[in-house]
Design an enzyme around this catalytic site. Structure first.
Site, PDB file in Angstrom:
ATOM      1  N   HIS A  77       1.167   4.923   6.488  1.00  0.00           N
ATOM      2  CA  HIS A  77       0.861   5.563   5.198  1.00  0.00           C
ATOM      3  C   HIS A  77       1.067   7.072   5.328  1.00  0.00           C
ATOM      4  CE1 HIS A  77      -1.488   1.755   5.103  1.00  0.00           C
ATOM      5  NE2 HIS A  77      -0.835   1.688   3.956  1.00  0.00           N
TER       6      HIS A  77
ATOM      7  N   SER B   4       0.817  -1.216   0.000  1.00  0.00           N
ATOM      8  CA  SER B   4       0.000   0.000   0.000  1.00  0.00           C
ATOM      9  C   SER B   4       0.852   1.269   0.000  1.00  0.00           C
ATOM     10  CB  SER B   4      -0.957   0.008   1.193  1.00  0.00           C
ATOM     11  OG  SER B   4      -0.244  -0.208   2.388  1.00  0.00           O
TER      12      SER B   4
ATOM     13  N   ASP C  73      -3.004   5.497  12.033  1.00  0.00           N
ATOM     14  CA  ASP C  73      -2.158   5.065  10.912  1.00  0.00           C
ATOM     15  C   ASP C  73      -0.882   5.907  10.862  1.00  0.00           C
ATOM     16  OD1 ASP C  73      -0.954   4.407   8.532  1.00  0.00           O
ATOM     17  OD2 ASP C  73      -2.742   4.661   7.284  1.00  0.00           O
TER      18      ASP C  73
END
Ligand code: NAG
Ligand code: NAG
Length: 361
Positions: free
Chosen positions: A339, A114, A336
């Site tokens: 990312h 990702s 998170d």
């Protein structure tokens, strides 16, 4: 040989490799490229720029909600206004039309997890913003997403492949084969390939996508993940060396994207990326170098085909403020810290990509 014995043997190899690799440039890998290299973009600092960000997320209708931190309610905005300033030169400013013209008729593929999605999305946003009236198409089918600008005949693809080596099911057991890339990989025939793998090598428990690890004839319940990563990356390097025609395909490695889940890396032991609104000041990250980055540099330096390392690690390490934290999935999926918000840090990774393409490294 038990997991421990192989661990120790390989750890020795890793250390030897490290000493041996010291004379290699951290950035360009391979002799010919080193001569041509204009500047080390990997070292520098983040400075305020009134002309940033390079695009607005609202101008980018296909942006995944998980990266759209402003839309998810992130209140601070300084993180959008930072430009990467290398120490000894300037990074060329990104010219999307020039990027599309240079790459007319080309197929560009990001391969990885990702974090590849993060960079691919950043690039498609940067390009769409440069030519907002140009038609585009976006198709996702199984692991492959293809973004096309028909007027320029440029395809930007994303192939989800977190581990790069084979992961096969044998008798109900998921076997991660560190020494094999035999499954069908749609990488061949691309003009530009940008690989990335690391974060999934750290997963354990329910997030771990394999049950056992196989290397040569041996099967391991588990092993040192950095060693597993090095073995797999070496396999990948051999695959590139024997399958890629360098006159047709340029190969990049995206580099290791650091996370900021542990504040002790930047002398705030109780902190995570949550609530961070400022980058680390200056050029030095208190947390030191990233061990996976060292592995990547070793593997690339031992390959026969040229692979250009985008070397995003140090510059991204300084950006503890760049992650979605609780503004990733509208706060629904925790904190998170791996990312990156978009617009944001991956835009700079794409500036590095652009710089290396225009300098024909
Ligand atoms: C577009 O690019 C592909 C290669 O990616 C090429 O085969 C094709 O002929 C090109 N089409 C046009 C209309 O130029
Ligand atoms: C497959 O798994 C079954 C049940 O665990 C076992 O009895 C059998 O021997 C296995 N077959 C192979 C080829 O490993």
């Amino acid at each position: 040989m038990g997991a421990n014995a192989i661990g120790i043997a390989l750890l020795t190899l890793l250390c030897l490799g490290q000493a041996h690799g010291d004379h290699h440039s951290p950035n360009g890998v391979g002799g010919a490229m080193k001569e041509k290299k204009k500047c080390d973009y990997s070292q520098g600092r983040w400075v305020y720029s009134s002309s940033y960000p390079l695009y607005k997320s609202s101008d980018c209708p296909f942006l995944e909600p998980e990266f759209d931190c402003q839309k998810n309610g992130r209140p601070d905005k300084l993180y959008l206004k930072l430009r990467w300033q290398p120490t000894s030169c300037n990074l060329p400013s990104f010219n999307g039309i020039d990027f599309l013209r240079r790459n007319r008729g080309k197929r560009i593929m990001f391969v990885g997890d990702s974090l590849s999605l993060n960079q691919w999305q950043s690039l498609t946003c940067m390009l769409h913003t440069a030519v907002p009236k140009a038609a585009y198409s976006l198709r996702t089918w199984q692991g492959l997403s293809t973004f096309k600008f028909p007027a320029y005949n440029v395809s930007l693809m994303l192939w989800r492949d977190a581990l790069l080596v084979d992961l096969v099911k044998k008798n109900g057991t998921r076997v991660l084969k560190l020494d094999s890339i035999n499954s069908v990989k749609p990488w061949k025939g691309m003009d530009i390939l940008i690989f990335n793998s690391w974060h999934w090598w750290l997963h354990s428990g329910r997030q771990q996508p394999w049950d056992v690890i196989q290397y040569r004839r041996n099967t391991y319940k588990d092993m040192n993940r950095l060693i597993a990563y090095k073995l797999a990356m070496t396999t990948w390097g051999r695959w590139i060396d024997s399958n890629i025609d360098s006159s047709k395909t340029q190969v990049f490695f995206q580099g290791i994207s650091p996370d900021h889940s542990s504040g002790s890396d930047w002398n705030e032991p109780k902190a995570t990326c949550r609530g961070q609104t400022r980058a680390v000041q200056g050029t030095k990250y208190p947390g030191g170098s990233n061990p996976a980055q060292v592995v990547v540099e070793q593997v690339l330096s031992q390959m026969s085909k040229p692979v250009y390392l985008l070397d995003v690690t140090s510059l991204s390490q300084l950006r503890k403020d760049g992650h979605p934290s609780i503004y990733g999935y509208g706060g629904k999926r925790g904190n998170d810290c791996s990312h990156w918000c978009l617009p944001g840090v991956p835009d700079t990774w794409n500036q590095l990509l652009y710089a290396s393409l225009i300098h024909k490294i």
